[in-house]
Write an enzyme that holds these catalytic residues in place. Structure first.
Site, PDB file in Angstrom:
ATOM      1  N   ASP A   9      -9.630  -6.526  -3.142  1.00 54.76           N
ATOM      2  CA  ASP A   9      -9.099  -5.253  -2.658  1.00 54.76           C
ATOM      3  C   ASP A   9     -10.015  -4.112  -3.091  1.00 54.76           C
ATOM      4  O   ASP A   9     -10.164  -3.840  -4.279  1.00 54.76           O
ATOM      5  CB  ASP A   9      -7.688  -5.048  -3.214  1.00 54.76           C
ATOM      6  CG  ASP A   9      -6.986  -3.828  -2.642  1.00 54.76           C
ATOM      7  OD1 ASP A   9      -7.637  -2.989  -1.989  1.00 54.76           O
ATOM      8  OD2 ASP A   9      -5.769  -3.723  -2.850  1.00 54.76           O
TER       9      ASP A   9
ATOM     10  N   HIS B 214      -7.259  -5.590   0.764  1.00 58.50           N
ATOM     11  CA  HIS B 214      -6.176  -4.615   0.687  1.00 58.50           C
ATOM     12  C   HIS B 214      -5.001  -4.987   1.588  1.00 58.50           C
ATOM     13  O   HIS B 214      -3.845  -4.886   1.192  1.00 58.50           O
ATOM     14  CB  HIS B 214      -6.710  -3.224   1.058  1.00 58.50           C
ATOM     15  CG  HIS B 214      -5.756  -2.115   0.742  1.00 58.50           C
ATOM     16  ND1 HIS B 214      -5.258  -1.902  -0.520  1.00 58.50           N
ATOM     17  CD2 HIS B 214      -5.205  -1.153   1.541  1.00 58.50           C
ATOM     18  CE1 HIS B 214      -4.444  -0.856  -0.503  1.00 58.50           C
ATOM     19  NE2 HIS B 214      -4.393  -0.400   0.737  1.00 58.50           N
TER      20      HIS B 214
ATOM     21  N   SER C  25       0.831  -1.199   0.000  1.00 62.55           N
ATOM     22  CA  SER C  25       0.000   0.000   0.000  1.00 62.55           C
ATOM     23  C   SER C  25       0.874   1.261   0.000  1.00 62.55           C
ATOM     24  O   SER C  25       1.617   1.488  -0.949  1.00 62.55           O
ATOM     25  CB  SER C  25      -0.970  -0.039   1.188  1.00 62.55           C
ATOM     26  OG  SER C  25      -1.949   0.972   1.088  1.00 62.55           O
ATOM     27  N   LEU C  26       0.819   2.076   1.056  1.00 56.30           N
ATOM     28  CA  LEU C  26       1.710   3.239   1.147  1.00 56.30           C
ATOM     29  C   LEU C  26       3.162   2.831   0.933  1.00 56.30           C
ATOM     30  O   LEU C  26       3.920   3.515   0.243  1.00 56.30           O
ATOM     31  CB  LEU C  26       1.550   3.908   2.513  1.00 56.30           C
ATOM     32  CG  LEU C  26       2.614   4.939   2.902  1.00 56.30           C
ATOM     33  CD1 LEU C  26       2.561   6.157   1.988  1.00 56.30           C
ATOM     34  CD2 LEU C  26       2.445   5.349   4.364  1.00 56.30           C
TER      35      LEU C  26
ATOM     36  N   PHE D  71      -9.943  -5.219   5.335  1.00 58.54           N
ATOM     37  CA  PHE D  71     -10.096  -6.659   5.531  1.00 58.54           C
ATOM     38  C   PHE D  71     -11.423  -7.143   4.955  1.00 58.54           C
ATOM     39  O   PHE D  71     -12.347  -6.360   4.743  1.00 58.54           O
ATOM     40  CB  PHE D  71     -10.014  -7.007   7.025  1.00 58.54           C
ATOM     41  CG  PHE D  71      -8.693  -6.660   7.658  1.00 58.54           C
ATOM     42  CD1 PHE D  71      -7.598  -7.499   7.515  1.00 58.54           C
ATOM     43  CD2 PHE D  71      -8.540  -5.483   8.384  1.00 58.54           C
ATOM     44  CE1 PHE D  71      -6.377  -7.177   8.094  1.00 58.54           C
ATOM     45  CE2 PHE D  71      -7.317  -5.147   8.970  1.00 58.54           C
ATOM     46  CZ  PHE D  71      -6.232  -6.000   8.822  1.00 58.54           C
TER      47      PHE D  71
END
Length: 241
Positions: free
Chosen positions: A184, A211, A66-67, A124
């Site tokens: 996701d 995700h 992610s980030l 989730f």
């Protein structure tokens, strides 16, 4: 010999890598996360990448979720000598400025507790949240989100809003594995398919995951990382044979 470096998602910290059981591995905590203080105003993802480069030497196989995947792209572009390969999981080369700004404003207005349910349901699957909401990975994510300074979290959403390396992806010449979660909601499968298609020499791995694929399906995720490392070794050995 390259080392493994893990870069975590927004709201979490370097301790999240423990769920993967990947050893040896280095991990960092981004500014404003975990025990780190809120950064100066205007911090960018490129700044986060520069900080990593300023504290690490050698070459790394970088795993970013992610980030963390966004920062990993900046790291590969600005400091290519530091990166041997990339695993980019559930991430994007361009932040949605409107969505991220709205999320930042909501975080400032509602606080960490007020945003918790929205975030957990985005991260989730409903099955995981219903089956065992106190499972260690979910409990960890919940605890970290509640402990984070809402201002620092809003800063990070705004940094993601300014993130855009879409037109520079062709400059990333290292081996890349993109891990996509078919469930996701934040970075849907077509986003990851497009990312992989734009990266020279990239491969795409799909998981039946949300995700936070690395937290909900840690064994499967770790196996994908090990497969990536084996692929990179084969690619590197083949280039020098």
């Amino acid at each position: 010999m390259a080392e493994l470096l893990f870069l975590h998602p927004v709201g979490l910290d370097r301790q999240s890598v423990a769920f993967l059981g990947l050893l040896p591995v280095r991990a960092v905590t981004f500014p404003g996360h975990g025990e780190r203080r809120r950064a100066r105003p205007g911090l960018t993802l490129a700044d986060m990448a520069d900080e990593i480069a300023g504290h690490h030497t050698g070459r790394f196989d970088v795993v970013g979720a992610s980030l963390g995947g966004m920062v990993a792209m900046h790291l590969a572009l600005a400091h290519p000598g530091l990166v041997r390969s990339l695993v980019l999981a559930c991430t994007t080369p361009r932040g949605d400025a409107q969505v991220m700004e709205a999320r930042a404003e909501a975080t400032e207005a509602r606080g960490a507790a007020g945003m918790l349910d929205d975030t957990m349901t985005r991260w989730f699957t409903p099955e995981a949240l219903e089956r065992d909401p106190d499972a260690p990975p979910l409990a960890y994510a919940r605890e970290r989100l509640l402990a984070m300074d809402p201002g620092a979290l809003a800063d990070t959403w705004r940094a993601i809003a300014r993130h855009d390396v879409l037109d520079r992806l062709g400059e990333i010449g290292v081996p890349v594995t993109c891990i996509a979660g078919r469930r996701d909601r934040s970075t849907p499968l077509p986003v990851m398919q497009d990312l992989a298609a734009r990266l020279p020499g990239a491969r795409l791995v799909e998981m039946d995951a949300p995700h936070m694929a690395f937290l909900e399906r840690p064994r499967e995720f770790a196996a994908a990382v090990r497969e990536h490392l084996a692929w990179v070794r084969g690619t590197t050995e083949g280039a020098h044979s």
